[in-house]
Design an enzyme around this catalytic site. Structure first.
Site, PDB file in Angstrom:
ATOM      1  N   GLY A  91       0.778  -1.151   0.119  1.00 42.07           N
ATOM      2  CA  GLY A  91       0.140  -0.040  -0.008  1.00 42.07           C
ATOM      3  C   GLY A  91       0.680   1.455  -0.214  1.00 42.07           C
ATOM      4  N   SER A  92       1.990   1.306  -0.792  1.00 37.53           N
ATOM      5  CA  SER A  92       2.609   2.041  -1.009  1.00 37.53           C
ATOM      6  C   SER A  92       1.981   3.500  -1.008  1.00 37.53           C
ATOM      7  CB  SER A  92       4.073   2.501  -0.918  1.00 37.53           C
ATOM      8  OG  SER A  92       4.777   1.596  -2.235  1.00 37.53           O
ATOM      9  N   ASN A  93       1.284   2.905  -2.475  1.00 36.17           N
ATOM     10  CA  ASN A  93       0.904   3.994  -3.861  1.00 36.17           C
ATOM     11  C   ASN A  93      -0.527   4.849  -2.870  1.00 36.17           C
ATOM     12  OD1 ASN A  93       2.267   4.194  -6.037  1.00 36.17           O
ATOM     13  ND2 ASN A  93       1.949   1.776  -5.797  1.00 36.17           N
ATOM     14  N   LYS A 103      -7.989 -12.652 -11.017  1.00 31.70           N
ATOM     15  CA  LYS A 103      -9.244 -12.088 -11.679  1.00 31.70           C
ATOM     16  C   LYS A 103     -10.119 -11.653 -11.546  1.00 31.70           C
ATOM     17  CE  LYS A 103     -11.774 -15.533 -14.673  1.00 31.70           C
ATOM     18  NZ  LYS A 103     -12.291 -15.789 -15.701  1.00 31.70           N
ATOM     19  N   MET A 121      -3.703  -6.774  -7.594  1.00 30.21           N
ATOM     20  CA  MET A 121      -3.374  -8.017  -8.528  1.00 30.21           C
ATOM     21  C   MET A 121      -4.350  -9.443  -9.104  1.00 30.21           C
ATOM     22  SD  MET A 121      -0.033  -7.692  -7.905  1.00 30.21           S
ATOM     23  CE  MET A 121       0.555  -8.633  -8.705  1.00 30.21           C
ATOM     24  N   ARG A 122      -5.476  -8.309 -10.105  1.00 36.20           N
ATOM     25  CA  ARG A 122      -6.766  -9.593 -10.406  1.00 36.20           C
ATOM     26  C   ARG A 122      -7.117  -8.520 -11.309  1.00 36.20           C
ATOM     27  NH1 ARG A 122      -9.142 -13.663  -6.961  1.00 36.20           N
ATOM     28  NH2 ARG A 122      -7.956 -13.088  -5.119  1.00 36.20           N
ATOM     29  N   ILE A 141      -9.530  -6.595 -13.996  1.00 37.09           N
ATOM     30  CA  ILE A 141     -10.256  -6.695 -13.224  1.00 37.09           C
ATOM     31  C   ILE A 141     -11.409  -6.728 -14.942  1.00 37.09           C
ATOM     32  CG2 ILE A 141     -11.914  -4.611 -13.298  1.00 37.09           C
ATOM     33  CD1 ILE A 141     -10.546  -4.479 -11.395  1.00 37.09           C
ATOM     34  N   ASN A 181      -5.321   2.642 -13.119  1.00 38.16           N
ATOM     35  CA  ASN A 181      -4.077   2.066 -12.868  1.00 38.16           C
ATOM     36  C   ASN A 181      -2.327   2.388 -12.605  1.00 38.16           C
ATOM     37  OD1 ASN A 181      -3.134  -0.854 -11.221  1.00 38.16           O
ATOM     38  ND2 ASN A 181      -2.411  -1.334 -13.499  1.00 38.16           N
ATOM     39  N   HIS A 226       1.310   0.883 -13.620  1.00 38.35           N
ATOM     40  CA  HIS A 226       2.128  -0.166 -13.228  1.00 38.35           C
ATOM     41  C   HIS A 226       3.278   0.386 -14.104  1.00 38.35           C
ATOM     42  CE1 HIS A 226       2.465  -3.516 -15.625  1.00 38.35           C
ATOM     43  NE2 HIS A 226       3.504  -3.587 -16.172  1.00 38.35           N
TER      44      HIS A 226
HETATM   45  C1  GRF Z   1       3.451  -1.290  -7.330  1.00 40.63           C
HETATM   46  O1  GRF Z   1       5.184  -1.248  -8.043  1.00 40.63           O
HETATM   47  C2  GRF Z   1       2.380  -0.894  -8.743  1.00 40.63           C
HETATM   48  O2  GRF Z   1       3.241  -0.074  -9.845  1.00 40.63           O
HETATM   49  C3  GRF Z   1       1.949  -2.450  -9.278  1.00 40.63           C
HETATM   50  O3  GRF Z   1       1.377  -3.164  -7.563  1.00 40.63           O
HETATM   51  C4  GRF Z   1       2.926  -2.374  -6.834  1.00 40.63           C
HETATM   52  C5  GRF Z   1       1.773  -2.030  -5.571  1.00 40.63           C
HETATM   53  O4  GRF Z   1       2.746  -1.658  -4.719  1.00 40.63           O
HETATM   54  N1  GRF Z   1       0.995  -1.677  -9.417  1.00 40.63           N
HETATM   55  P1  GRF Z   1       2.376  -1.197  -3.649  1.00 40.63           P
HETATM   56  O5  GRF Z   1       1.113  -1.587  -2.420  1.00 40.63           O
HETATM   57  O6  GRF Z   1       1.633   0.280  -3.855  1.00 40.63           O
HETATM   58  O7  GRF Z   1       3.234  -0.473  -2.946  1.00 40.63           O
END
Ligand code: GRF
Length: 202
Positions: free
Chosen positions: A11-13, A64, A91-92, A94, A108, A110
């Site tokens: 969850g760093s993003n 999925k 990680m699924r 959509i 999203n 990536h």
């Molecule tokens: C990130 O590297 C993002 O690009 C990918 O999954 C990872 C999620 O990282 N889709 P975090 O859980 O936000 O740290």
């Protein structure tokens, strides 16, 4: 903009997004925080910002979100009043039900410069391929895997002594910059495309 954040990992993003909202640089409200992994780090990140996260069983498919699992997510998303779904390490793949409910409003991030290296562990794919520059991409989600229209990208040089871990760590630093920034543009404008090319957000 009312956003629902969905993720499976640390969850760093999501943290970068919560932080941008808290410091007033992202005009958005988090109306739902959902994870398909019980006790995922992303749920704890939410708690630090006073946001109640919910684990929702995504069903038997591992890769999925479809069938009854998709319906469970859809019910919660629609009840939350979300107008935008933000995938932050979900990680699924959509599928149609969610795409139809939120047309051009699922975003999203990536960890590569798409269209290079779609799919899993993109930083490792880039390292193994031997590219000298990779990066990260914020894009809209469509029926394909990491194929939707691109909103924002940032390049990251690959160093000769990089490991998968060191490269991913530098990519994540950039992710945390471009995700809040792309969402800010979405929150303050409307999208205009020429084909699949984003030409303006007014
Ligand atoms: C990130 O590297 C993002 O690009 C990918 O999954 C990872 C999620 O990282 N889709 P975090 O859980 O936000 O740290």
């Amino acid at each position: 903009m009312n956003i629902a954040i969905m993720g499976s990992g640390k969850g760093s993003n999501a943290e970068a997004i919560f932080s941008a909202i808290a410091d007033g640089t992202l005009p958005a409200k988090v109306v739902a925080l959902l994870s398909d992994v019980p006790d995922a780090g992303i749920l704890h990140q939410g708690a630090r910002y006073g946001i109640n996260g919910t684990y929702i069983d995504a069903g038997p498919y591992r890769t999925k979100l479809d069938g009854p699992g998709e319906q469970r997510y859809l019910n919660v998303l629609l009840a939350s009043g979300a107008d935008t779904v933000v995938l932050a390490g979900f990680m699924r793949i959509i599928k149609h039900g969610l795409l139809k409910a939120f047309p051009n409003r699922i975003v999203n991030i990536h960890p590569s410069l798409l269209p290079a290296f779609p799919g899993l562990d993109a930083w490792r794919q880039a390292l193994d391929y031997g590219v000298k520059v990779t990066g990260c991409t914020v894009h809209l989600v469509d029926e394909g895997t990491d194929t939707g229209p691109i909103l924002e990208q940032m390049a990251v040089p690959v160093r000769d002594d990089d490991t998968a871990e060191s490269l991913h760590a530098r990519i994540q630093v950039c992710e945390h910059r471009i995700y809040p920034s792309a969402l800010r543009r979405l929150a303050t404008g409307s999208l205009r495309f020429q084909g699949r090319r984003l030409v303006a957000i007014h």
